[in-house]
Design a protein around this motif. Structure first.
Motif, PDB file in Angstrom:
ATOM      1  N   GLU A 197      15.921  32.554   5.084  1.00  0.00           N
ATOM      2  CA  GLU A 197      15.535  33.928   4.800  1.00  0.00           C
ATOM      3  C   GLU A 197      14.126  34.040   4.250  1.00  0.00           C
ATOM      4  N   GLU A 198      13.741  33.146   3.360  1.00  0.00           N
ATOM      5  CA  GLU A 198      12.448  33.291   2.697  1.00  0.00           C
ATOM      6  C   GLU A 198      11.296  32.613   3.440  1.00  0.00           C
ATOM      7  N   SER A 199      11.601  31.759   4.427  1.00  0.00           N
ATOM      8  CA  SER A 199      10.543  31.024   5.128  1.00  0.00           C
ATOM      9  C   SER A 199       9.821  31.926   6.115  1.00  0.00           C
ATOM     10  N   PRO A 200       8.508  32.104   5.984  1.00  0.00           N
ATOM     11  CA  PRO A 200       7.780  32.883   6.986  1.00  0.00           C
ATOM     12  C   PRO A 200       7.749  32.142   8.321  1.00  0.00           C
ATOM     13  N   TYR A 201       7.619  32.890   9.383  1.00  0.00           N
ATOM     14  CA  TYR A 201       7.565  32.272  10.708  1.00  0.00           C
ATOM     15  C   TYR A 201       6.470  31.218  10.780  1.00  0.00           C
ATOM     16  N   GLU A 202       5.359  31.455  10.096  1.00  0.00           N
ATOM     17  CA  GLU A 202       4.235  30.518  10.159  1.00  0.00           C
ATOM     18  C   GLU A 202       4.619  29.138   9.630  1.00  0.00           C
ATOM     19  N   ASP A 203       5.403  29.092   8.554  1.00  0.00           N
ATOM     20  CA  ASP A 203       5.825  27.801   8.013  1.00  0.00           C
ATOM     21  C   ASP A 203       6.787  27.091   8.956  1.00  0.00           C
ATOM     22  N   ILE A 204       7.719  27.850   9.529  1.00  0.00           N
ATOM     23  CA  ILE A 204       8.665  27.268  10.477  1.00  0.00           C
ATOM     24  C   ILE A 204       7.914  26.701  11.685  1.00  0.00           C
ATOM     25  N   GLU A 205       6.976  27.472  12.188  1.00  0.00           N
ATOM     26  CA  GLU A 205       6.195  27.038  13.349  1.00  0.00           C
ATOM     27  C   GLU A 205       5.376  25.791  13.030  1.00  0.00           C
TER      28      GLU A 205
ATOM     29  N   ASN B 198      10.372   7.134  18.455  1.00  0.00           N
ATOM     30  CA  ASN B 198      10.219   8.467  17.872  1.00  0.00           C
ATOM     31  C   ASN B 198      10.950   8.516  16.537  1.00  0.00           C
ATOM     32  N   ILE B 199      10.237   8.932  15.497  1.00  0.00           N
ATOM     33  CA  ILE B 199      10.800   8.972  14.158  1.00  0.00           C
ATOM     34  C   ILE B 199      11.477  10.318  13.937  1.00  0.00           C
ATOM     35  N   SER B 200      12.799  10.291  13.873  1.00  0.00           N
ATOM     36  CA  SER B 200      13.567  11.453  13.456  1.00  0.00           C
ATOM     37  C   SER B 200      13.711  11.347  11.941  1.00  0.00           C
ATOM     38  N   SER B 201      14.915  11.420  11.415  1.00  0.00           N
ATOM     39  CA  SER B 201      15.131  11.366   9.974  1.00  0.00           C
ATOM     40  C   SER B 201      16.621  11.301   9.709  1.00  0.00           C
ATOM     41  N   ILE B 202      16.986  10.973   8.488  1.00  0.00           N
ATOM     42  CA  ILE B 202      18.365  11.155   8.059  1.00  0.00           C
ATOM     43  C   ILE B 202      18.743  12.631   8.210  1.00  0.00           C
ATOM     44  N   PHE B 203      17.715  13.531   8.115  1.00  0.00           N
ATOM     45  CA  PHE B 203      17.943  14.960   8.287  1.00  0.00           C
ATOM     46  C   PHE B 203      18.035  15.355   9.758  1.00  0.00           C
ATOM     47  N   GLY B 204      17.969  14.367  10.639  1.00  0.00           N
ATOM     48  CA  GLY B 204      18.306  14.581  12.031  1.00  0.00           C
ATOM     49  C   GLY B 204      19.774  14.272  12.297  1.00  0.00           C
ATOM     50  N   LEU B 205      20.498  13.930  11.215  1.00  0.00           N
ATOM     51  CA  LEU B 205      21.929  13.624  11.309  1.00  0.00           C
ATOM     52  C   LEU B 205      22.792  14.688  10.647  1.00  0.00           C
ATOM     53  N   PHE B 206      22.248  15.379   9.640  1.00  0.00           N
ATOM     54  CA  PHE B 206      23.002  16.412   8.939  1.00  0.00           C
ATOM     55  C   PHE B 206      22.054  17.477   8.398  1.00  0.00           C
ATOM     56  N   GLY B 207      22.588  18.680   8.213  1.00  0.00           N
ATOM     57  CA  GLY B 207      21.781  19.789   7.730  1.00  0.00           C
ATOM     58  C   GLY B 207      21.687  19.819   6.216  1.00  0.00           C
ATOM     59  N   VAL B 208      20.566  20.345   5.695  1.00  0.00           N
ATOM     60  CA  VAL B 208      20.309  20.386   4.259  1.00  0.00           C
ATOM     61  C   VAL B 208      19.753  21.753   3.879  1.00  0.00           C
ATOM     62  N   PRO B 209      20.292  22.405   2.864  1.00  0.00           N
ATOM     63  CA  PRO B 209      19.720  23.679   2.416  1.00  0.00           C
ATOM     64  C   PRO B 209      18.245  23.535   2.068  1.00  0.00           C
ATOM     65  N   THR B 210      17.458  24.520   2.399  1.00  0.00           N
ATOM     66  CA  THR B 210      16.004  24.626   2.190  1.00  0.00           C
ATOM     67  C   THR B 210      15.204  23.727   3.131  1.00  0.00           C
ATOM     68  N   GLN B 211      15.879  23.055   4.072  1.00  0.00           N
ATOM     69  CA  GLN B 211      15.179  22.179   5.016  1.00  0.00           C
ATOM     70  C   GLN B 211      15.492  22.560   6.457  1.00  0.00           C
ATOM     71  N   SER B 212      15.736  23.836   6.709  1.00  0.00           N
ATOM     72  CA  SER B 212      16.133  24.257   8.055  1.00  0.00           C
ATOM     73  C   SER B 212      15.073  23.928   9.096  1.00  0.00           C
ATOM     74  N   SER B 213      13.813  24.127   8.777  1.00  0.00           N
ATOM     75  CA  SER B 213      12.740  23.845   9.738  1.00  0.00           C
ATOM     76  C   SER B 213      12.646  22.351  10.033  1.00  0.00           C
ATOM     77  N   TYR B 214      12.702  21.563   8.975  1.00  0.00           N
ATOM     78  CA  TYR B 214      12.650  20.104   9.122  1.00  0.00           C
ATOM     79  C   TYR B 214      13.883  19.611   9.872  1.00  0.00           C
ATOM     80  N   ASN B 215      15.063  20.138   9.502  1.00  0.00           N
ATOM     81  CA  ASN B 215      16.283  19.809  10.237  1.00  0.00           C
ATOM     82  C   ASN B 215      16.145  20.133  11.715  1.00  0.00           C
TER      83      ASN B 215
END
Length: 291
Positions: free
Chosen positions: A100-108, A139-156
């Motif tokens: 909700e609080e993330s501007p489109y620019e940060d997500i992009e 290609n480097i994904s992340s542990i956050f490529g395995l599960f979702g985390v609050p406040t990390q939706s863009s990174y997820n």
């Protein structure tokens, strides 16, 4: 690719963290190394460390969001060394913030660096890797490529996308019989600068999160991570988990399925409450560092 002697290896995000550790270990094993980062100072430090070890790296300040620049970099490396055997798409950033609080620019921005940077690097180098007769994409994904985390939706989103993109690519190489291995890497808590260099969309102070990450969650050194990645390349592993935390999360998520979300959300709620973050955030840079 059983060994790296005389192989040509390119690494993005090599100005610090896993990228720097990979460059040093590859050079130590006899590879000819090409490195890039958008942090000129960090990149220069890596060059110095490589030269102190007797290597002569090809070095380029690069923004992986720039498609034309990434393609030009790949072509320049092939022209300089005569071939390219390995690309490690490692550059990454994160920005904290709820959906909700993330501007489109940060997500992009996060998607442009963490996902499109991987796409650009893969497509730019793939013809050279194929031509080498012994190529590999990491290609480097992340542990956050395995599960979702609050406040990390863009990174997820970016890291899940890297995972799907890389798994599809590996199957395409198998279908076509191409001489190119493909590995997707999921690091857990690695002692890198990615959290220290992060910012928050809501201007919250994330120093508490960075402190917790540094003190409790970073159990693996970049050097250990690099060794694990290169071992995965030698054995042509499709998936590499780095750290006991990544192994544990992978097992839990596969065992629980979507049910993992409630207990993980409870942990996140308690962590957020314990931090009691102040309301303001001093300006910090958003570097492309190892994921």
């Amino acid at each position: 690719m059983k060994d790296f002697r005389d192989k040509v290896a390119a690494v993005t995000g090599a100005g610090s963290g896993i990228g720097r550790a990979l460059a040093l270990q590859l050079a130590g094993e006899g590879a000819r190394v090409a490195i890039s980062d958008w942090d000129a100072a960090g990149l220069a430090e890596t060059v110095t460390l490589l030269e102190e070890r007797g290597a002569t790296p090809h070095s380029t300040v690069l923004d992986v969001r720039d498609r034309a620049a990434v393609h030009a970099w790949a072509d320049a490396i092939a022209a300089h060394f005569g071939s390219v055997n390995l690309i490690v798409n490692n550059a990454g950033i994160t920005i904290f913030g709820t959906v909700e609080e993330s501007p489109y620019e940060d997500i992009e921005k996060v998607l442009d660096v963490d996902f499109w940077g991987v796409v650009h690097g893969t497509k730019a180098f793939l013809p050279h890797l194929t031509a080498s007769g012994d190529g590999h994409v990491v290609n480097i994904s992340s542990i956050f490529g395995l599960f979702g985390v609050p406040t990390q939706s863009s990174y997820n989103a970016a890291k899940f996308a890297v995972r799907g993109f890389t798994e599809a690519l590996r199957q395409e190489m198998l279908v076509d019989g191409r001489p190119v291995g493909v590995t997707c890497v999921h690091p857990g808590g690695i002692r890198t600068n990615i959290v220290n260099n992060a910012t928050a969309s809501n201007a919250a102070d994330i120093s508490g999160i960075a402190r917790v990450f540094e003190e409790r969650l970073t159990r693996t050194s970049p050097e250990s991570a690099a060794r694990t990645i290169l071992r995965g390349v030698r054995h042509r592993r499709p998936k590499v988990l780095i750290g006991a935390d990544a192994v544990a999360v992978d097992l839990v998520v596969r065992a629980l399925g979507a049910a993992y979300q409630r207990p993980f959300a409870a942990v996140s709620r308690r962590l957020t409450a314990s931090l009691k973050a102040p309301a303001s955030l001093p300006p910090t840079s958003r570097k492309q560092v190892s994921a």
